[in-house]
Design a protein around this motif. Structure first.
Motif, short mmCIF file in Angstrom:
data_model
loop_
_atom_site.label_atom_id
_atom_site.label_comp_id
_atom_site.label_asym_id
_atom_site.label_seq_id
_atom_site.Cartn_x
_atom_site.Cartn_y
_atom_site.Cartn_z
N ALA A 40 39.51 20.02 -31.26
CA ALA A 40 38.08 19.90 -30.91
C ALA A 40 37.83 18.59 -30.28
N PRO A 41 36.44 18.30 -29.82
CA PRO A 41 35.91 17.35 -28.93
C PRO A 41 36.03 16.14 -29.83
N GLY A 42 36.92 15.14 -29.38
CA GLY A 42 36.84 13.85 -30.08
C GLY A 42 38.09 13.77 -31.10
N SER A 43 38.60 14.75 -31.33
CA SER A 43 39.83 15.04 -32.17
C SER A 43 41.04 15.29 -31.64
N GLN A 44 42.17 14.95 -32.43
CA GLN A 44 43.49 15.33 -32.21
C GLN A 44 43.90 16.75 -32.33
N ARG A 45 44.75 17.17 -31.37
CA ARG A 45 45.28 18.51 -31.54
C ARG A 45 45.88 18.87 -32.96
N GLU A 46 45.55 19.99 -33.69
CA GLU A 46 46.09 20.29 -34.81
C GLU A 46 46.74 21.38 -34.88
N LEU A 47 47.76 21.55 -35.93
CA LEU A 47 48.04 22.98 -36.33
C LEU A 47 47.30 23.74 -37.12
N VAL A 48 47.10 25.04 -36.48
CA VAL A 48 46.24 26.08 -37.17
C VAL A 48 47.20 27.07 -38.04
N ALA A 49 48.12 27.82 -37.45
CA ALA A 49 48.90 28.45 -38.15
C ALA A 49 50.40 28.59 -37.13
N ARG A 50 51.49 29.05 -37.82
CA ARG A 50 52.80 29.08 -37.18
C ARG A 50 53.33 30.00 -37.95
N ILE A 51 54.34 30.95 -36.92
CA ILE A 51 55.09 31.93 -37.62
C ILE A 51 56.66 32.09 -37.06
N SER A 52 57.65 32.11 -37.77
CA SER A 52 59.10 31.99 -37.40
C SER A 52 59.24 33.43 -36.64
N SER A 53 60.42 33.36 -36.25
CA SER A 53 61.20 34.79 -35.74
C SER A 53 61.31 35.59 -36.51
N GLY A 54 61.34 35.37 -37.93
CA GLY A 54 61.64 36.25 -38.86
C GLY A 54 60.30 36.62 -39.77
N GLY A 55 59.23 35.88 -39.24
CA GLY A 55 57.97 36.24 -39.87
C GLY A 55 57.36 35.62 -40.94
N VAL A 56 57.87 34.35 -41.01
CA VAL A 56 57.68 33.27 -42.25
C VAL A 56 56.36 32.72 -41.43
N THR A 57 55.34 32.58 -42.28
CA THR A 57 53.97 31.91 -41.92
C THR A 57 53.48 30.60 -42.69
N ASN A 58 52.78 30.06 -41.97
CA ASN A 58 52.33 28.92 -42.60
C ASN A 58 50.89 28.38 -41.92
N TYR A 59 50.07 27.92 -42.63
CA TYR A 59 48.60 27.63 -42.29
C TYR A 59 48.26 26.45 -42.41
N ALA A 60 47.08 25.81 -41.92
CA ALA A 60 46.75 24.64 -42.07
C ALA A 60 45.67 25.13 -43.49
N ASP A 61 45.45 24.19 -44.30
CA ASP A 61 44.53 24.41 -45.49
C ASP A 61 43.31 24.81 -45.33
N SER A 62 42.59 24.27 -44.31
CA SER A 62 41.43 24.78 -43.61
C SER A 62 41.16 26.30 -43.38
N VAL A 63 42.28 26.91 -43.01
CA VAL A 63 42.14 28.22 -42.49
C VAL A 63 42.75 29.53 -43.30
N LYS A 64 43.37 28.78 -44.39
CA LYS A 64 44.07 29.61 -45.35
C LYS A 64 42.87 30.69 -46.08
N GLY A 65 43.36 31.93 -45.91
CA GLY A 65 42.66 32.91 -46.48
C GLY A 65 41.54 33.61 -45.26
#
Length: 121
Positions: A40-65
């Motif tokens: 976002a403007p004035g902010s650092q780049r942050e992780l939103v979500a990531r998925i491994s080659s095997g399908g394991v996912t992780n999310y930022a708390d702000s977007v979970k659900g």
């Protein structure tokens, strides 16, 4: 060379949905993790979500659900389904992937050019 091409950004009202897509192309040997980041403007780049080659996912708390990441390994594509969008989700969204080029032995980090997501209140 390897390229990441994003699509699907745009303007949506609060509570709406968008789906982002990112396709990797070029001389690709294999892909490990793929993910989405945002800035976002004035902010650092942050992780939103990531998925491994095997399908394991992780999310930022702000977007979970609300957000769901998925990938199609056959098409070297990663998706981000975004539901219940909020004004604070407004940002440039970047695709990221850990890719080994064909005939190379090491993995490198690749980034897309970014796609704008704007959520109006």
């Amino acid at each position: 060379q390897v390229q990441l091409a994003e699509s699907g950004g745009g303007l949506v009202q609060t509570g709406g949905s968008l789906t982002l897509s990112c396709a990797a192309s070029g001389s690709i040997g294999s892909i490990n993790a793929m993910g989405w980041y945002r800035q976002a403007p004035g902010s650092q780049r942050e992780l939103v979500a990531r998925i491994s080659s095997g399908g394991v996912t992780n999310y930022a708390d702000s977007v979970k659900g609300r957000f769901t990441i998925a990938r199609d390994n056959a098409k070297n594509t990663v998706f981000l389904q975004m539901n219940s969008l909020k004004p604070e989700d407004t940002a440039v969204y970047y695709c990221n992937a850990d890719i080994r080029r064909a005939f190379f032995s090491t993995f490198s980090d690749y980034w897309g050019q970014g796609t704008q997501v704007t959520v109006s209140s």
